[in-house]
Motif scaffolding. Sequence first.
Motif, short mmCIF file in Angstrom:
data_model
loop_
_atom_site.label_atom_id
_atom_site.label_comp_id
_atom_site.label_asym_id
_atom_site.label_seq_id
_atom_site.Cartn_x
_atom_site.Cartn_y
_atom_site.Cartn_z
N ASP A 146 0.29 -1.48 0.18
CA ASP A 146 -0.49 -0.02 0.10
C ASP A 146 1.17 1.33 -0.32
N CYS A 147 0.52 2.37 -1.52
CA CYS A 147 1.72 3.39 -1.54
C CYS A 147 0.72 4.30 -1.61
N SER A 148 -0.24 4.29 -0.65
CA SER A 148 -1.29 5.79 -0.14
C SER A 148 -0.53 6.56 0.62
N GLU A 149 -0.15 8.02 0.95
CA GLU A 149 0.06 8.38 1.78
C GLU A 149 -0.43 7.42 3.56
N ILE A 150 -1.36 7.27 4.04
CA ILE A 150 -1.97 6.75 5.35
C ILE A 150 -2.29 5.80 5.29
N GLY A 151 -2.83 4.72 4.77
CA GLY A 151 -2.49 3.13 4.89
C GLY A 151 -3.76 3.12 3.92
N THR A 152 -4.61 3.96 3.30
CA THR A 152 -6.13 3.45 2.93
C THR A 152 -6.85 2.35 2.46
N LEU A 153 -5.82 1.69 1.54
CA LEU A 153 -5.87 0.74 0.85
C LEU A 153 -6.81 -0.63 1.87
N ALA A 154 -8.30 -0.74 1.59
CA ALA A 154 -8.42 -2.01 2.42
C ALA A 154 -8.43 -3.27 1.63
N GLY A 155 -8.29 -4.63 2.33
CA GLY A 155 -8.40 -5.89 2.20
C GLY A 155 -7.01 -7.13 2.41
N PRO A 156 -7.48 -7.99 2.58
CA PRO A 156 -6.77 -8.55 2.90
C PRO A 156 -5.30 -8.68 1.98
N GLU A 157 -5.00 -9.14 0.58
CA GLU A 157 -3.72 -9.07 0.19
C GLU A 157 -2.63 -7.18 0.55
N TYR A 158 -3.47 -6.58 1.17
CA TYR A 158 -2.87 -5.60 1.11
C TYR A 158 -2.09 -5.63 2.70
N GLN A 159 -1.48 -6.25 2.80
CA GLN A 159 -0.43 -6.56 4.33
C GLN A 159 0.49 -5.83 4.56
N LEU A 160 1.33 -4.79 3.45
CA LEU A 160 2.45 -4.14 3.66
C LEU A 160 1.62 -2.70 3.40
#
Length: 289
Positions: free
Chosen positions: A253-267
Amino acid sequence: MMDELNFAQKQRLAYIDFKLYFTGMLTRSEIVGHFELGLAAATRDIKLYRELSSDNMEYDNVEKKYFITKKFKPLFEHDARRTLIKLANNISDGFDAIGDTSFPIESPSPLNVPNIDIIAKLSQAIIHNKPINVIYTSLSSGSGARELVPHSIVDNGLRWHLRAFDRKTKSFRDFVLTRITKVTILPQIPDSDESKLEDHQWMRIVPLQIIPHPNNVEYPTAIQLDFGMEDGMLEVNVRAAMAGYLLRRWNVDCSEIGTLAGPEYQLFLRNTQTLYGAENLAIAPGYQA
């Protein structure tokens, strides 16, 4: 005759075949150094190879080297995937045989495998610093001829790319290996502005600070163990030209504050500012310039 040879002889012949095919040249001293042989033994191996494949190489008295010929046909079968791994790790034994041992290891099935003859021509061009003419098929413009000056073959985690200066757009770009259907090595010497040193995206190293995702991971210690993080962080130095590929491959997740949701985004990428000016960031999850 090949059936009468022992394993060591076949291995040395495979080395000769590999060197000719993927570098375009061979010296006796390379055989001597690689196998710790005497010159006489290396000479016998070259003589045997020429008996089995008389049209594959010719000797240049000036350079004291054997060079590949236009009639070259590989004496051994070289697997494309294994060869790319060998080239990436400077392995030049040429031998694909792994013996009779069956290892209990499985890897994902590849969806695309580049043509071995294309790999060989590209490898030769890079080693000898020669431009090439290729037939390339792109998603935007279809098939057409391009003149490229290649400097690296790259595994982006999903497929293999050629990194090269494109004389049409006058820029350094990535070209998918499987979309290259013909390669002709040109005799010219590239201009200085076409060299790898001028590929600023390639030469620039970007430090990525990767941590467990602050919102999607309940037990961050598990992720720290997965990636061997120290003090809760994994720092990876990557070429700017490759950063987007790595971040997409690992769903960082390269968004500024970690806004991407979903189990695939663990980093999560903690230092997004380091990406400023890097290429291929459209594929970096959540990144906004």
